[in-house]
Design an enzyme around this catalytic site. Structure first.
Site, mmCIF file in Angstrom:
data_model
loop_
_atom_site.group_PDB
_atom_site.id
_atom_site.type_symbol
_atom_site.label_atom_id
_atom_site.label_comp_id
_atom_site.label_asym_id
_atom_site.label_seq_id
_atom_site.Cartn_x
_atom_site.Cartn_y
_atom_site.Cartn_z
ATOM 1 N N GLU A 3 1.652 0.280 -4.916
ATOM 2 C CA GLU A 3 1.133 1.554 -5.405
ATOM 3 C C GLU A 3 2.287 2.557 -5.479
ATOM 4 O O GLU A 3 2.690 3.114 -4.470
ATOM 5 C CB GLU A 3 0.059 2.087 -4.465
ATOM 6 C CG GLU A 3 -1.217 1.278 -4.439
ATOM 7 C CD GLU A 3 -2.250 1.917 -3.534
ATOM 8 O OE1 GLU A 3 -3.340 2.268 -4.008
ATOM 9 O OE2 GLU A 3 -1.975 2.069 -2.327
ATOM 10 N N ASP A 58 0.838 -1.189 0.000
ATOM 11 C CA ASP A 58 0.000 0.000 0.000
ATOM 12 C C ASP A 58 0.882 1.252 0.000
ATOM 13 O O ASP A 58 1.863 1.323 0.746
ATOM 14 C CB ASP A 58 -0.893 -0.023 1.247
ATOM 15 C CG ASP A 58 -1.833 1.158 1.319
ATOM 16 O OD1 ASP A 58 -2.687 1.279 0.434
ATOM 17 O OD2 ASP A 58 -1.699 1.967 2.263
#
Length: 716
Positions: free
Chosen positions: A438, A409
Site C-alpha cells: 500500500e 501493509d
C-alpha cells in the site's frame, strides 16, 4: 519496571552532546557548571547554550569525550546534586546507527541438543539478564549476559533447553525492563514468553508451485483465514483455524465445492492471507469471543495462536500453518503473506521499545512519536537495525514457511531503501516472489523522496502498489460512498478508465503514467478495507433494481481482470459479498465477516462468469503485457461515442489462437450498436451473459450490439 526519582535529568543527545534539564523548582533552574563522572572519568562539561523552557532550564553541554554507551555515568551540578546520564536523542543519530549496526545473522536463539546460544542487540543497556524456566510454577533461572561488539549481548547455556520459556531483563537508564525476544520464532500462549524449539521438530514437507514468468501473470485472491470456514455451511470441520482452511473437497449445504478447492477452480494464481503473524485482539484461549483482521502486530516471526488447534503447544501453530501453506501449494496456488512492519500494536509494550527505547520508532521535530499510521507509532525503517529486522523477518518467512509473496501493509510509512533491500534479498532466493504494498502518502517525518509510496515508484522496480487511481476511477471514491465511478455509469471518469485499463503507464496524450511498468500496478476495486463493492452499490443507489446493480458489479470486477497490470480480488467479490453495510469490519463479529457460502450458491451464474473472465486472461497473454512499450504498441483504443470504451489488442503470438482481440465496455443503461474494426467472422469470448476462453458463438459483419452495463470480448 522500577520508577526512578530524579531532581533533575541529563540526556546524551549526540555522541558528544549532553542536555541537562533543571526544573525551576530546583535552585530556580540555575547551575554554572556540570561534571561528568563514571568509571575512570571525571571531567567538566562545556555549557554551549542555555534555553528557558516553560517548566525548566535546558543546558546544552559539549563533552570532551564520547561517553561509552553501555556504561553508567552521573552528571553533577554546582549544588552537589547528581543524576544519571540517560540515553536521549543520540539513539536517533546517524553516528549511533553507524557505530552499532550489527550485520550478523545469529540474533535470537541458536539451539542444539547440547547447547543453546542467546543473542540480543541492546547497545544502550548497561546490564542484560536471560530469564529462563520450563514450568510456569518454577522459579526462573537468571543468567548474566555478556556484552560484545556492536551492542550485542550473548550467553551460551550448555544443556538441552528445548521447550524452555525465556525472556530478557534489560537495564537501561537504571530501569529494568522485561521483554520477549524480537527474534523469537516460537511463543507461549498469547505471546507472553519466547520458547526455545528444535527447528528439526518444526520442519514439514513442502510443495513448490509453478513460478511466474512475469508479475502480471498473477491473479490475487485476498482471504482471511477465519472468514474462509466460519460460515455454518462452509463444509469445514475445524472452522476458523489453519487446518480448517487447509481442508480440501469441502462442500456447501447444496453440495457445491467450498474453501480451497473452490478458490483453485476459480483460476486465481495466488491466495493472499490477511496477517497471520502474532497479533493482539483475539485471546488465543478464547478465540470464539473476539474477531480481528490481524493488523495489531506484536511478534513478527511467529504464527498467531488463535488459528491453532492447540495454542498452548509452541510447535502446534508452526506445523499447522505449514500444513495450510502446503495444502494451498498442493492446489497449485501460491501464498502471499500480508505483513505489517509499519507499526506495532502498542509502542510502549513492544519488545523493540523495551530493549532499545527510542530507536525503532520515528519521532517528530518535537521528539514525540510520529503517527502517520494512525495507530500511535511509525516504525523507523530508515534506521539500520530496523531495516535489518524487516529484511531478516521477510527472509525467515520465505525460507522457513516457503511463502510465495509479501503484501506490505501501509508501505508508504517505510522508506525506499528498506523496500529495495527487501526486494534484493528476496531475489537471492527467487526473483519471481511477488512483493506488493500500500503505497499511500502518509504523514510521517520522512523526506518525501524517501517514502516507499506511489510517488516514488520509479525507485521501487519489482514492487507492485495498490492502484487507488484504478479503484476510484472504476467504482468511485472509496471515501465518498455516494461517488460513482466509470463502471457505475459516470462518464466523468472515462479518460481515467482508459488510462487504468492500460496499466496506468501513460498512453495517448498522457506521456507519463502513474507507474513505469504494468507489473507495478495492482488493480482492484475492493479489499478487506472499507465497504465491499456490493455494499457501496446498495448504499449509493438504494432504489435501483438489484439486477442492474449486479450487472454493474460484474462489469467492474471484469474490468479488474482484463486490465493490464496485476488483478486483485477480495474473497467473495465474485458473488456480491456484503458486510451488511459496515465499512471497517476489523473487529466485527463472524456473521459480518465470514464468507457466506449460501450467498455464493445463490449467485453461481456470476461466479461462472468471473471464472470465464479469469480463463480469458490466463489463456491470452495480450491481457498480461509485461512492459509499457508493448502496451503502447499492441493496445489501441477505438473511436466510440462517450462513454463507451473499445480497444483492440494486436500482434498476438501465443498459442496461435488469434490475430486480434477487441474489448468493448458499455457502462450505460442503454443498448449501443458499435462498429467493428473490420467486416469478418468474429469469435465471441464474452458477452453480457457468458465468458469463456473458448468461443461459444460467432458473429459476422462489422457491427455488434452492446447490452447495458456489460462488456463484449471478440477475437478473430
Amino acid at each position: 519496571m522500577i520508577a526512578i526519582e530524579r531532581e533533575f535529568n541529563a540526556y546524551l543527545d549526540q555522541v558528544d552532546v549532553i542536555t541537562v534539564l533543571l526544573p525551576y523548582s530546583y535552585f530556580e533552574g540555575t547551575s554554572n557548571e556540570f561534571r561528568l563522572k563514571g568509571e575512570g572519568v571525571d571531567l567538566p562539561l562545556a555549557i554551549q547554550e542555555k534555553v528557558l523552557l516553560e517548566d525548566a532550564v535546558k543546558y546544552i553541554c559539549l563533552c570532551s569525550i564520547r561517553p561509552e554507551l553501555g556504561k553508567t555515568y552521573v552528571i553533577l551540578d554546582e549544588h552537589g546534586g547528581q543524576t544519571d546520564l540517560q540515553i536521549g536523542a543520540v539513539i536517533r543519530t546517524e553516528e549511533f546507527d553507524s557505530l552499532f549496526f550489527y550485520g550478523g545473522d545469529d540474533l535470537g536463539v541458536s539451539h542444539t541438543a547440547e547447547r543453546t546460544i542467546f543473542k540480543l542487540w541492546a547497545p544502550t543497556a548497561t546490564k542484560v539478564k536471560l530469564r529462563l524456566f520450563k514450568e510456569d510454577d518454577e522459579t526462573p533461572e537468571l543468567f548474566d549476559m555478556n556484552r560484545a561488539d556492536k551492542g550485542v549481548w550473548h550467553i551460551e547455556v550448555d544443556r538441552n533447553l528445548e521447550l524452555y520459556k525465556y525472556s530478557f531483563m534489560v537495564c537501561i537508564n537504571l530501569e529494568w525492563r522485561e521483554a520477549v525476544d524480537p527474534y523469537a520464532t516460537a511463543l507461549t500462549v498469547n505471546g507472553e514468553y519466547g520458547v526455545v524449539i528444535d527447528t528439526e521438530n518444526a520442519k514439514a514437507a513442502h510443495i513448490d508451485v509453478a513460478k511466474l514468468i512475469q508479475p502480471v501473470d498473477a491473479i490475487i485472491y485476498e482471504v482471511h483465514i477465519r472468514d474462509l470456514t466460519m460460515h455454518p455451511h462452509s463444509g469445514a470441520i475445524r472452522k476458523g483455524t489453519y487446518l480448517g482452511a487447509a481442508e480440501a473437497d469441502t462442500k456447501s449445504a447444496n453440495g457445491m465445492e467450498t474453501g480451497l478447492s473452490y478458490i483453485k477452480n476459480l483460476g486465481v494464481t495466488h491466495i493472499e492471507l490477511l496477517p497471520f503473524h502474532d497479533f493482539e485482539g483475539v485471546d488465543e484461549l478464547d478465540r470464539a469471543r473476539d474477531y480481528n483482521w490481524g493488523y495489531n502486530p506484536v511478534h513478527y516471526n511467529v504464527p498467531d495462536g488463535s488459528y491453532a488447534s492447540d495454542p498452548e503447544d509452541p510447535y502446534n501453530r508452526i506445523t499447522e500453518l505449514k500444513q495450510l501453506i502446503n495444502a494451498i501449494h498442493f492446489q497449485g496456488v501460491g501464498v502471499i503473506m500480508d505483513v505489517v512492519y509499519n507499526h506495532v500494536y502498542i509502542r510502549e509494550e513492544s519488545p523493540f521499545e523495551k530493549i532499545v527505547p527510542g530507536y525503532y520508532f520515528r519521532h517528530d521535530a518535537h521528539g514525540l512519536p510520529s503517527n502517520g499510521t494512525g495507530v500511535g507509532n511509525d516504525i523507523a525503517s530508515e534506521r539500520l537495525m530496523a531495516r535489518k529486522y524487516i529484511v531478516d523477518s521477510v527472509m525467515y518467512w520465505l525460507n522457513e514457511y516457503h511463502v510465495d509473496g509479501f503484501r506490505f501493509d501501509l508501505m508508504g510509512i517505510l522508506d525506499t531503501d528498506t523496500m529495495t533491500a527487501v526486494r534484493n534479498a528476496v531475489n537471492t532466493v527467487s526473483p519471481d516472489i511477488l512483493i506488493i504494498g500500500e503505497g499511500w502518502d502518509l504523514n510521517t517525518p520522512l523526506p518525501p523522496d524517501r517514502k516507499a509510496n506511489i510517488s516514488n515508484q520509479s525507485k521501487l522496480p519489482g514492487i507492485g502498489q495498490f492502484n487507488d487511481w484504478f479503484r476510484d476511477s472504476i467504482k468511485g471514491s472509496t471515501f465518498n460512498i455516494y461517488d460513482k465511478g466509470y463502471a457505475l455509469g459516470n462518464d466523468r471518469y472515462l479518460e481515467a478508465a482508459k488510462q487504468v485499463m492500460a496499466g496506468s503507464v501513460g498512453i495517448g496524450k498522457r506521456k507519463h503514467g502513474l507507474f513505469l511498468q504494468p507489473g507495478q500496478s495492482v488493480n482492484y476495486i475492493e479489499s478487506h478495507d472499507n465497504h465491499t463493492l456490493w455494499d457501496k452499490l446498495k448504499i449509493s443507489d438504494p432504489d435501483q433494481d438489484e439486477a442492474i446493480l449486479k450487472k454493474q458489479h460484474r462489469l467492474a470486477t471484469s474490468m479488474v481482470l482484463l486490465a493490464q497490470g496485476i488483478p486483485f480480488l477480495h474473497s467473495g467479490q465474485e458473488f456480491f459479498r456484503s458486510k451488511k453495510g459496515i465499512g471497517n469490519s476489523y473487529r466485527s463479529p463472524d456473521e459480518i465477516n465470514w464468507l457466506d457460502w449460501d450467498l455464493r450458491d445463490a449467485n453461481m451464474d456470476n461466479v461462472e462468469y468471473i471464472k470465464g473472465i479469469i480463463d480469458i486472461r490466463r489463456s491470452n497473454e495480450v491481457f498480461r503485457l509485461p512492459d509499457n512499450e508493448q502496451i503502447r504498441r499492441r493496445m489501441g483504443f477505438l473511436q466510440l461515442p462517450v462513454p463507451l470504451i473499445g480497444y483492440a489488442l494486436t500482434e498476438i503470438e501465443d498459442r496461435g489462437h488469434w490475430e486480434k482481440i477487441i474489448v468493448f465496455i458499455n457502462p450505460t443503461m442503454d443498448q449501443h450498436l458499435v462498429e467493428l474494426t473490420e467486416d469478418t467472422k468474429w469469435s465471441v469470448l464474452a458477452d453480457h451473459e457468458k465468458a469463456s476462453a473458448q468461443p461459444f458463438r460467432h458473429i459476422d459483419g462489422d457491427k455488434v450490439l452492446l447490452e447495458p452495463c456489460s462488456l463484449f470480448v471478440l477475437a478473430k
